[in-house]
Design an enzyme around this catalytic site. Structure first.
Site, PDB file in Angstrom:
ATOM      1  N   ARG A 111     -66.584  16.597 -31.823  1.00  0.00           N
ATOM      2  CA  ARG A 111     -66.926  15.236 -32.252  1.00  0.00           C
ATOM      3  C   ARG A 111     -68.423  15.005 -32.267  1.00  0.00           C
ATOM      4  O   ARG A 111     -68.933  14.191 -33.021  1.00  0.00           O
ATOM      5  CB  ARG A 111     -66.245  14.201 -31.347  1.00  0.00           C
ATOM      6  CG  ARG A 111     -64.720  14.252 -31.381  1.00  0.00           C
ATOM      7  CD  ARG A 111     -64.167  14.116 -32.812  1.00  0.00           C
ATOM      8  NE  ARG A 111     -62.706  14.077 -32.825  1.00  0.00           N
ATOM      9  CZ  ARG A 111     -61.916  15.135 -32.930  1.00  0.00           C
ATOM     10  NH1 ARG A 111     -62.457  16.360 -33.002  1.00  0.00           N
ATOM     11  NH2 ARG A 111     -60.613  15.013 -32.938  1.00  0.00           N
ATOM     12  N   ASP A 152     -80.255  13.551  -4.202  1.00  0.00           N
ATOM     13  CA  ASP A 152     -79.966  12.287  -3.518  1.00  0.00           C
ATOM     14  C   ASP A 152     -79.657  12.590  -2.056  1.00  0.00           C
ATOM     15  O   ASP A 152     -78.833  13.448  -1.756  1.00  0.00           O
ATOM     16  CB  ASP A 152     -78.783  11.565  -4.164  1.00  0.00           C
ATOM     17  CG  ASP A 152     -78.692  10.096  -3.754  1.00  0.00           C
ATOM     18  OD1 ASP A 152     -78.962   9.788  -2.565  1.00  0.00           O
ATOM     19  OD2 ASP A 152     -78.377   9.258  -4.598  1.00  0.00           O
ATOM     20  N   LYS A 203     -73.657  12.425  -1.434  1.00  0.00           N
ATOM     21  CA  LYS A 203     -73.357  12.177  -2.842  1.00  0.00           C
ATOM     22  C   LYS A 203     -73.681  13.389  -3.706  1.00  0.00           C
ATOM     23  O   LYS A 203     -72.910  13.738  -4.618  1.00  0.00           O
ATOM     24  CB  LYS A 203     -74.154  10.968  -3.339  1.00  0.00           C
ATOM     25  CG  LYS A 203     -73.721   9.639  -2.756  1.00  0.00           C
ATOM     26  CD  LYS A 203     -74.535   8.505  -3.341  1.00  0.00           C
ATOM     27  CE  LYS A 203     -74.088   7.154  -2.784  1.00  0.00           C
ATOM     28  NZ  LYS A 203     -74.870   6.030  -3.354  1.00  0.00           N
ATOM     29  N   CYS A 263     -97.180   5.181 -19.134  1.00  0.00           N
ATOM     30  CA  CYS A 263     -96.283   5.693 -18.119  1.00  0.00           C
ATOM     31  C   CYS A 263     -95.744   4.532 -17.281  1.00  0.00           C
ATOM     32  O   CYS A 263     -96.053   3.363 -17.535  1.00  0.00           O
ATOM     33  CB  CYS A 263     -97.004   6.711 -17.227  1.00  0.00           C
ATOM     34  SG  CYS A 263     -98.218   5.993 -16.092  1.00  0.00           S
ATOM     35  N   CYS A 314     -79.723  -3.906  -6.138  1.00  0.00           N
ATOM     36  CA  CYS A 314     -78.284  -4.191  -6.077  1.00  0.00           C
ATOM     37  C   CYS A 314     -77.854  -4.682  -4.694  1.00  0.00           C
ATOM     38  O   CYS A 314     -76.968  -5.529  -4.578  1.00  0.00           O
ATOM     39  CB  CYS A 314     -77.499  -2.934  -6.450  1.00  0.00           C
ATOM     40  SG  CYS A 314     -77.676  -2.447  -8.179  1.00  0.00           S
TER      41      CYS A 314
END
Length: 333
Positions: A21, A69, A93, A188, A203
């Site tokens: 695809r 991470d 993670k 930058c 968050c």
């Protein structure tokens, strides 16, 4: 029968079916899929943005990923970090992502560093990224703090690597890419957000909806793929069908100016996108310096950059430049 002017390497039949695809797009083709296969992407941060961007890139056929991470999976991550489950809580993670991506995309080589990107770890991380000169390399910044973003930006400038950066907090998303080799006029990260920028929003403190994170992660992965494909030289392929033959020429997926030197803002409440043109800050203390002086120079506080102008429109796709000196959510990055 298919022959190419360059007698380029061909995809295996299984890979041709898997990525068909994408290959059907004239802007990609078999040459573009091979370009992705020869790419190496470093993803720093495997939260809501990074874990999804990693899935898209690995499953799209990117040949090598390096995941960085130092965080471990927490219960509050699960509503928006869909690569992880309750069984993963307490585990790193980076290591869990490597394990699961290896199942999803067996053709992708994955390196994982279960630590934060620091002065000590950066040498090993970037040594692996720069080891193979034939690879097309790119860095994706999915971190959630200003100090890390500035450090990643400086490393990319030092090593002449393209950088794709995104963020989302509350209902406000931001996305842009910089590349000092292909479009130095775009500046930058430091040109947009100087070192004295205050970043109260993330968050954890502002909250966020999972699908909003997914939108920004998808756009970040899409922008990264387009930049990788942009590095592909034009190709010409002769297709032979019986006694007839015709030539198929690849089309560029986008122009450098369309992908670099642009800053996109997403309003998740109204579902509107706004874009602005970026220009290099002539007084930037990072991209205006020679690479060999970056390591020893310090970021000094100064007035916010004026590298872009204000956007007062309320259209669905604003293309007027915007001044971050006056934008209330500038701390997102």
């Amino acid at each position: 029968m298919i022959t190419t002017q360059e007698q380029a390497q061909s995809l295996a039949d299984k890979d041709f079916i898997r990525y068909s695809r994408q290959i059907f797009l004239p802007e990609v083709g078999e040459a573009g899929q091979l370009q992705l296969k020869q790419a190496h992407v470093l993803i720093v941060g495997l939260g809501g943005l990074g874990q999804l961007a990693a899935q898209y890139l690995a499953c799209a056929g990117v040949g090598r990923l390096t995941l960085v991470d130092g965080d471990r999976v927490e219960l509050s991550n699960l509503p928006r970090q869909l690569l992880f489950s309750e069984d993963d809580i307490g585990h790193h993670k980076a290591l869990i992502a490597k394990q699961k991506l290896a199942v999803l995309a067996q053709g992708c080589e994955i390196d994982a560093f279960a630590e934060h990107l620091t002065l000590e770890s950066a040498s090993d991380v970037f040594a692996g990224l720069l080891a193979h000169s034939k690879e097309t390399r790119l860095v994706i910044d999915c971190t959630d703090n200003l100090a890390a973003r500035h450090y990643i930006n400086r490393l990319c400038i030092e090593h002449n690597l393209p950088l794709v950066s995104a963020s989302i907090a509350a209902f406000n998303g931001q996305l842009f890419a910089v590349d000092q080799q292909r479009f130095p006029a775009g500046g930058c990260y430091h040109c947009i957000f100087p070192s004295n920028t205050r970043a109260p929003q993330n968050c954890s403190s502002q909250g966020v909806l999972g699908p909003s994170v997914g939108v920004m992660a998808s756009m970040q992965a899409l922008l990264a793929m387009q930049l990788l494909l942009l590095a592909m030289p034009p190709t010409s392929t002769t297709l032979q069908t019986g006694a007839q033959s015709f030539e198929e020429t690849s089309q560029p997926i986008a122009s450098t100016r369309e992908l670099l030197g642009r800053f996109w803002r997403f309003d998740a409440k109204s579902l509107q996108w706004h874009s602005a043109a970026l220009t290099r800050d002539p007084e930037c203390e990072v991209c205006g310096l020679k690479p060999n002086s970056l390591k020893s120079s310090a970021l000094m506080p100064r007035e916010p950059s004026k590298s872009v102008e204000r956007d007062n429109t309320n259209t669905h796709h604003s293309t007027t430049a915007v001044s971050f000196k006056f934008v209330s959510n500038r701390g997102l990055l």
